[in-house]
Design an enzyme around this catalytic site. Structure first.
Site, PDB file in Angstrom:
ATOM      1  N   TYR A 117       0.850  -1.199   0.000  1.00 31.76           N
ATOM      2  CA  TYR A 117       0.000   0.000   0.000  1.00 31.76           C
ATOM      3  C   TYR A 117       0.879   1.239   0.000  1.00 31.76           C
ATOM      4  O   TYR A 117       1.825   1.326   0.771  1.00 31.76           O
ATOM      5  CB  TYR A 117      -0.928   0.026   1.229  1.00 31.76           C
ATOM      6  CG  TYR A 117      -2.361  -0.221   0.819  1.00 31.76           C
ATOM      7  CD1 TYR A 117      -2.990   0.663  -0.053  1.00 31.76           C
ATOM      8  CD2 TYR A 117      -3.061  -1.337   1.252  1.00 31.76           C
ATOM      9  CE1 TYR A 117      -4.285   0.435  -0.473  1.00 31.76           C
ATOM     10  CE2 TYR A 117      -4.362  -1.571   0.827  1.00 31.76           C
ATOM     11  CZ  TYR A 117      -4.969  -0.679  -0.031  1.00 31.76           C
ATOM     12  OH  TYR A 117      -6.239  -0.897  -0.463  1.00 31.76           O
ATOM     13  N   GLU A 120      -0.554   4.779  -0.587  1.00 29.84           N
ATOM     14  CA  GLU A 120      -1.376   5.972  -0.854  1.00 29.84           C
ATOM     15  C   GLU A 120      -0.534   7.222  -0.628  1.00 29.84           C
ATOM     16  O   GLU A 120       0.203   7.328   0.363  1.00 29.84           O
ATOM     17  CB  GLU A 120      -2.609   5.977   0.054  1.00 29.84           C
ATOM     18  CG  GLU A 120      -3.638   4.954  -0.425  1.00 29.84           C
ATOM     19  CD  GLU A 120      -4.851   4.865   0.472  1.00 29.84           C
ATOM     20  OE1 GLU A 120      -4.945   5.636   1.447  1.00 29.84           O
ATOM     21  OE2 GLU A 120      -5.710   4.000   0.196  1.00 29.84           O
ATOM     22  N   ASP A 139      -6.361  14.016 -25.151  1.00 32.54           N
ATOM     23  CA  ASP A 139      -6.278  12.610 -24.769  1.00 32.54           C
ATOM     24  C   ASP A 139      -5.547  11.902 -25.907  1.00 32.54           C
ATOM     25  O   ASP A 139      -6.123  11.635 -26.959  1.00 32.54           O
ATOM     26  CB  ASP A 139      -7.700  12.061 -24.587  1.00 32.54           C
ATOM     27  CG  ASP A 139      -7.722  10.588 -24.237  1.00 32.54           C
ATOM     28  OD1 ASP A 139      -6.699   9.908 -24.442  1.00 32.54           O
ATOM     29  OD2 ASP A 139      -8.769  10.111 -23.764  1.00 32.54           O
ATOM     30  N   THR A 184      -3.343   6.507 -22.120  1.00 36.16           N
ATOM     31  CA  THR A 184      -3.125   5.175 -21.578  1.00 36.16           C
ATOM     32  C   THR A 184      -1.655   4.861 -21.808  1.00 36.16           C
ATOM     33  O   THR A 184      -0.971   5.561 -22.558  1.00 36.16           O
ATOM     34  CB  THR A 184      -3.979   4.118 -22.309  1.00 36.16           C
ATOM     35  OG1 THR A 184      -3.765   4.258 -23.709  1.00 36.16           O
ATOM     36  CG2 THR A 184      -5.453   4.290 -21.998  1.00 36.16           C
ATOM     37  N   LYS A 238      -1.161   1.288 -25.297  1.00 38.01           N
ATOM     38  CA  LYS A 238      -1.449   1.250 -26.737  1.00 38.01           C
ATOM     39  C   LYS A 238      -0.130   1.438 -27.489  1.00 38.01           C
ATOM     40  O   LYS A 238       0.715   0.551 -27.442  1.00 38.01           O
ATOM     41  CB  LYS A 238      -2.505   2.312 -27.083  1.00 38.01           C
ATOM     42  CG  LYS A 238      -3.864   2.046 -26.386  1.00 38.01           C
ATOM     43  CD  LYS A 238      -4.936   2.991 -26.871  1.00 38.01           C
ATOM     44  CE  LYS A 238      -6.291   2.682 -26.262  1.00 38.01           C
ATOM     45  NZ  LYS A 238      -6.503   3.289 -24.923  1.00 38.01           N
ATOM     46  N   ARG A 295      -0.976  -2.102 -18.921  1.00 43.75           N
ATOM     47  CA  ARG A 295      -2.294  -1.470 -18.926  1.00 43.75           C
ATOM     48  C   ARG A 295      -2.341  -0.394 -17.842  1.00 43.75           C
ATOM     49  O   ARG A 295      -2.069  -0.690 -16.669  1.00 43.75           O
ATOM     50  CB  ARG A 295      -3.330  -2.566 -18.648  1.00 43.75           C
ATOM     51  CG  ARG A 295      -4.749  -2.239 -18.943  1.00 43.75           C
ATOM     52  CD  ARG A 295      -5.524  -3.513 -19.157  1.00 43.75           C
ATOM     53  NE  ARG A 295      -5.182  -4.067 -20.462  1.00 43.75           N
ATOM     54  CZ  ARG A 295      -5.739  -3.672 -21.613  1.00 43.75           C
ATOM     55  NH1 ARG A 295      -6.676  -2.750 -21.618  1.00 43.75           N
ATOM     56  NH2 ARG A 295      -5.373  -4.213 -22.746  1.00 43.75           N
TER      57      ARG A 295
HETATM   58  N1  DSN Z   1      -9.672   3.490 -25.966  1.00 38.73           N
HETATM   59  C1  DSN Z   1     -10.621   2.502 -26.380  1.00 38.73           C
HETATM   60  C2  DSN Z   1     -10.147   1.811 -27.603  1.00 38.73           C
HETATM   61  O1  DSN Z   1      -9.701   2.553 -28.428  1.00 38.73           O
HETATM   62  O2  DSN Z   1     -10.233   0.602 -27.800  1.00 38.73           O
HETATM   63  C3  DSN Z   1     -11.073   1.684 -25.288  1.00 38.73           C
HETATM   64  O3  DSN Z   1     -11.578   2.540 -24.299  1.00 38.73           O
END
Ligand code: DSN
Length: 425
Positions: free
Chosen positions: A47, A49, A193, A219, A222, A228
């Site tokens: 933990y 935090e 984003d 994210t 990708k 993830r």
């Molecule tokens: N970002 C999405 C995708 O492109 O698959 C999933 O939330």
């Protein structure tokens, strides 16, 4: 304790599925072995935090170092002043930015989900469309390109507090400068984003959003090819223009508000094992090998677009600048659902996707989204794209011919043997 062979068996089956298939889901990738291994480490037991050097638990002196390393590396990659590496996902990163700068009921302006946007950019079924008042811009029907005039018009009329750019199914680069000009006129902040194109932005192969957007979210799994998870970045720290004050009446710096919006605002304990894996992946991004990878993504995507166009597939906007393309299947008399389901049987994985101005429901759709980051990681180059599209076309030409689908599935398996995945496992 007895080993849970049931679950480990399923994990092994998933590895075989990934090895045997052509992975074209634009948001997926294969991490390096060391990044994946770091996700299964003892830091999952901890933990922590708070933030490095200011935690609410003892024993954080080691995880402080991995988290700080992840922060330092991602700041170096994007040459930015602030990074928060704790968001569990891109959705969590977006939620935290909105919590930091908006009050419930404030207006936001994003790309419509049905035009390639994302759920967290104001969809009525998502927190972003429930807690805030969403407004949307779209793309032009004729060209498939973002309708910046509409964005400017809605911004001027509605005066949103936050304008969001970025998409899940848009194959072109963004005019961040124009969006910032519209935002400045109405007193809005801009959040980019970059979850999808982040890997190319990291290597300066696409326009730089940091110059014009106050917030960047992404994210990490990708095109960044990490575990993830999510991140929040800001290029230059600044005072919160909407006047949030701390208990002593001092104006808060945005970095401080963002940290508080992640923890305790929207998350509890950070996933320190995943943050360790983020640190490894960020280290990999800093190498020349990753620069070559990011370049190859673009080359492959362009070669793939050519291969589709040659076979009379209708690519929205006519091509791609990044790693993906959106294909309207109406001229092929097929729905996205039918295409996805049939291709699955041939071990070609992608997702059905609404196309702009789609006349079918999101469960059926008229299109498919195709991306190359994962097959590029497996070592495929431009010359392989025509073969991949040929397999896909063979299936889609005769989707009800099971013998044909089976024969393509065998060809796919054979082809993928040439591009080994995790041979050490
Ligand atoms: N970002 C999405 C995708 O492109 O698959 C999933 O939330």
């Amino acid at each position: 304790m007895q080993r849970d062979t049931k679950v480990f068996d399923l994990i092994q089956q998933e590895l075989e599925r990934q090895r045997n298939g052509i992975e074209l889901i634009a948001s997926e990738n294969f991490t390096s072995l060391q990044t994946m291994q770091a996700m299964g480490n003892v830091m999952t037991n901890k933990y922590a935090e708070g933030y490095p050097g200011r935690r609410y638990y003892g024993g954080c002196e080691i995880v402080d170092q991995t988290e700080q390393l992840a922060i330092n590396r991602i700041k170096e990659i994007f040459n930015c002043e602030y990074a928060n590496v704790q968001p569990h996902s891109g959705a969590q990163a977006n939620a935290a930015v909105m919590l930091a700068v908006l009050k419930p009921g404030d207006k936001i302006l994003g790309l419509d989900l049905s035009m390639g946007g994302h759920l967290t950019h104001g969809s009525p079924v998502n927190f972003s469309g429930k807690l805030y008042e969403p407004h949307f811009y779209g793309v032009y029907k004729e060209t498939g390109l973002v309708d910046y005039e509409k964005l400017e018009e809605v911004a001027e009329k509605e005066k949103p507090k936050l304008i969001i750019c970025g998409a899940s199914a848009y194959s072109r680069d963004w005019d961040y400068e124009r969006i910032r000009a519209a935002a400045d006129k109405c007193g809005a902040l801009v959040m980019a984003d970059i979850a999808h194109p982040a890997g190319m932005i990291a290597k300066k192969l696409l326009k730089d959003p940091f110059e014009h957007c106050q917030f960047i979210t992404s994210t990490t799994h990708k095109t960044l090819r990490g575990p993830r998870g999510g991140i929040i970045l800001i290029g230059k720290d600044f005072e919160n223009p909407f006047g949030a004050k701390d208990m002593k009446g001092n104006t808060r710096m945005m970095s401080n508000l963002l940290d508080m919006a992640v923890f305790p605002g929207t998350q509890g304990g950070p996933l320190e094992h995943v943050i360790a894996a983020k640190a490894i992946a960020f280290g990999e991004i800093l190498t020349d090998e990753f620069t070559n990878y990011a370049r190859q993504i673009q080359l492959n995507a362009q070669a793939m677009a050519t291969a589709f166009t040659k076979r009379d597939y209708d690519i929205i906007s006519g091509g791609t600048d990044n790693h993906l393309m959106l294909i309207d299947l109406r001229n092929k008399n097929l729905t996205g659902k039918k295409a996805q389901e049939t291709l699955d049987k041939a071990h070609i994985t992608l997702n059905k996707n609404a196309v702009p101005f789609d006349d079918k429901s999101p469960f059926v759709t008229s299109g498919i989204r195709v991306g190359v980051p994962a097959i590029t990681t497996r070592g495929m180059k431009e010359q392989h794209m025509d073969t991949v599209v040929d397999f896909l076309d063979k299936v889609l030409k005769n989707p009800d011919d099971e013998k044909n689908v089976f024969s393509v599935s065998n060809m796919v398996k054979e082809l993928m043997k040439n591009f080994p995945l995790y041979p050490e496992l």
